[in-house]
Design a protein around this motif. Sequence first.
Motif, mmCIF file in Angstrom:
data_model
loop_
_atom_site.group_PDB
_atom_site.id
_atom_site.type_symbol
_atom_site.label_atom_id
_atom_site.label_comp_id
_atom_site.label_asym_id
_atom_site.label_seq_id
_atom_site.Cartn_x
_atom_site.Cartn_y
_atom_site.Cartn_z
ATOM 1 N N LYS A 65 14.094 -8.004 6.041
ATOM 2 C CA LYS A 65 13.704 -9.157 5.253
ATOM 3 C C LYS A 65 14.450 -10.389 5.749
ATOM 4 C CE LYS A 65 12.541 -6.660 1.075
ATOM 5 N NZ LYS A 65 11.149 -6.992 0.992
ATOM 6 N N LYS A 121 1.912 -11.074 -0.523
ATOM 7 C CA LYS A 121 2.342 -9.951 0.304
ATOM 8 C C LYS A 121 3.337 -9.088 -0.470
ATOM 9 C CE LYS A 121 1.883 -12.522 4.641
ATOM 10 N NZ LYS A 121 2.605 -13.012 5.850
ATOM 11 N N THR A 122 3.203 -7.778 -0.335
ATOM 12 C CA THR A 122 4.105 -6.880 -1.068
ATOM 13 C C THR A 122 4.510 -5.679 -0.238
ATOM 14 O OG1 THR A 122 2.330 -5.507 -2.013
ATOM 15 C CG2 THR A 122 2.988 -7.471 -3.261
ATOM 16 N N ASP A 123 5.698 -5.175 -0.537
ATOM 17 C CA ASP A 123 6.054 -3.788 -0.278
ATOM 18 C C ASP A 123 6.339 -3.213 -1.652
ATOM 19 O OD1 ASP A 123 8.612 -4.642 -0.986
ATOM 20 O OD2 ASP A 123 9.383 -4.598 1.068
ATOM 21 N N ASP A 130 8.596 -5.606 -3.808
ATOM 22 C CA ASP A 130 7.900 -6.880 -4.030
ATOM 23 C C ASP A 130 6.846 -6.750 -5.120
ATOM 24 O OD1 ASP A 130 9.340 -7.871 -1.871
ATOM 25 O OD2 ASP A 130 7.746 -7.424 -0.435
ATOM 26 N N ASN A 158 5.836 -15.344 -2.472
ATOM 27 C CA ASN A 158 5.874 -14.858 -1.091
ATOM 28 C C ASN A 158 7.237 -15.095 -0.455
ATOM 29 O OD1 ASN A 158 3.380 -13.584 -0.562
ATOM 30 N ND2 ASN A 158 2.344 -15.562 -0.415
ATOM 31 N N GLY A 160 9.682 -12.554 -1.909
ATOM 32 C CA GLY A 160 9.528 -11.247 -1.299
ATOM 33 C C GLY A 160 10.378 -11.046 -0.074
ATOM 34 N N SER A 191 14.665 -6.510 -2.973
ATOM 35 C CA SER A 191 14.564 -5.177 -2.378
ATOM 36 C C SER A 191 14.743 -4.141 -3.475
ATOM 37 C CB SER A 191 15.640 -4.986 -1.310
ATOM 38 O OG SER A 191 16.926 -4.936 -1.911
ATOM 39 N N SER A 209 3.169 -0.332 -4.095
ATOM 40 C CA SER A 209 2.806 -0.809 -2.772
ATOM 41 C C SER A 209 3.657 -0.052 -1.762
ATOM 42 C CB SER A 209 3.023 -2.313 -2.653
ATOM 43 O OG SER A 209 2.573 -2.791 -1.397
ATOM 44 N N VAL A 242 5.315 -0.014 2.645
ATOM 45 C CA VAL A 242 5.648 -0.751 3.852
ATOM 46 C C VAL A 242 4.571 -0.484 4.897
ATOM 47 C CG1 VAL A 242 8.125 -0.770 3.459
ATOM 48 C CG2 VAL A 242 7.107 1.179 4.641
ATOM 49 N N ARG A 295 5.388 -4.709 4.705
ATOM 50 C CA ARG A 295 5.035 -5.733 3.748
ATOM 51 C C ARG A 295 3.757 -6.436 4.201
ATOM 52 N NH1 ARG A 295 7.184 -11.328 2.876
ATOM 53 N NH2 ARG A 295 6.763 -11.791 0.701
#
Length: 526
Positions: free
Chosen positions: A2, A54-56, A59, A111, A114, A118, A169, A171, A173
């Motif tokens: 990140k 956007k996500t993981d 996020d 965003n 994000g 974590s 969600s 990875v 991201r």
Amino acid sequence: MKLLTLFFISSLSFSAVWNATNTWNQSWESKYKEWMRSSLDSRIFTKGKYKGIKTDCADAVYSTRAIFSFENSLPFVITNTLGGSYKTLSNKTRSFDHISDPTKRFMAFINNLGNIVSTISLAHYDTFPVKIDAIAPGDTYVTVNPNNSRHAYMVKEILETGFFHMMYSNVPRGVRELTERFGYPVPLFKKAPFGFKRFKWPKYMANSNLEIPSSLGFGNDQYIMRDRYPNEPRFFEALTERLREKSETIKEEIDRVLKNAKIQLKFRAKVVKEAIEYKKEIGGRCMNYSEYDSYSTPSRDGRIINEISTLKTSWRKAKEDGITFTIDDKYRLAMDYLIGDDRTEEAGKELASLLKIKFRRGIFKRPRKTNIKDFYFGVLSGKVSSNPNDSLLRRWGFEDNSPRQNCSEFKVRNLEIASDFPSNTIKLEEIIKISTPLNITYLLKKTVTPKGTPENILFKLDNYGFPIELSLTNRMKFSATTADFEKMLNGVKTSTVIRNQLDINGEYFYQEIENGTEKLRIPYKK
């Protein structure tokens, strides 16, 4: 990794991301639970107002809480884990006041957020543990995978059977639909601060968890249950017994497992398709570690296999208890084939018919289809490949007579180093540099506050390879030839034991950090 981008307050800024006219209380928390249960859609980040976020996994948890806060003029406050003058980051930041449209300003905020949050910040700082009987929609489950990567689920609903309807969600991201899961989250968390958690209200951000009123759901009984039942199936069996209104029948379990498998296979198909397309973009070369990690599917395939294996155990027990008469012949034949009690062609066809997988026209040169039977046994036999360097045919277990590309296989997601510095440590900057054969270099700076409470410092090193260079300026040195960490600061203590292993063509590299040692030695073989 990140990007560490701090929100700053400019002297020329005047507008917050949004103004909070309401305050978090029990009423709003109840509305949040109901919103999560009835309104949160898996396509929230791919369609509609919030398309493009956007996500993981972490996020997604933060983003959904932020969306509800934004839509209801509630404050959104999280811990600033990056240090600096501000201990929290919130909707009051003025870093985005150059964006006039409120929704676009919010999305820019999310965003950017994000890039900072974590699963570590989620578990350690921004949530508190929930007592078992209070677990509800909107809560999150944070855990550590066997390879020391971490994952977070959102609880969307608690089913009558005590199982969970979850969303999450993954990875890398990116903009994607949320994946749904019905059952219980995996794997079982190891210890606090992981497990079932709930967001802190802004007024409790500076408080320890013990100062949060039990009326808000705070409780540590999940950790007591974890100590009592260290076995994952037994723990969740005990948990669902506490939460359920009715028992799950064997037919309902079969249907639930098939539903999860269908969802997982749908998303697997997307990842495999993206891997094939990306392979073409890079000219067909072998993927490096980061690319491999993004496009391989061992975890997703493993979840499907593990769930079906659990179903096999349940079916055997159902047969022992004499309750299989409650379902029709089709299911009985299918389950008997699965556990090996009936390997007739008829039983095999019934298992295959429970879940069929058809591929859209154009994906293969000629129409193809597979099924849950061929996929399950294909993964177990190695016929179905999780390797993104393999052909589309091999990824799905179809015969491919073309030569296989000779590429490395990577087995571990990341390398993590955690250590505690004593409270009397002078202020210092740590710089981590990772150099791989692909010349990928990352710099990470973090400030350790002097004379404060010892902080846990976590370095997540993605895209690493050989050789590795790691240095904490003037304090710690790493040598890839001797594989020794030599501590240059007297009194530094490690707080945890972390073991990782990387398998590259039969070569091993792993770190081992033992509690309280003066030297951290990393066995290394090349």
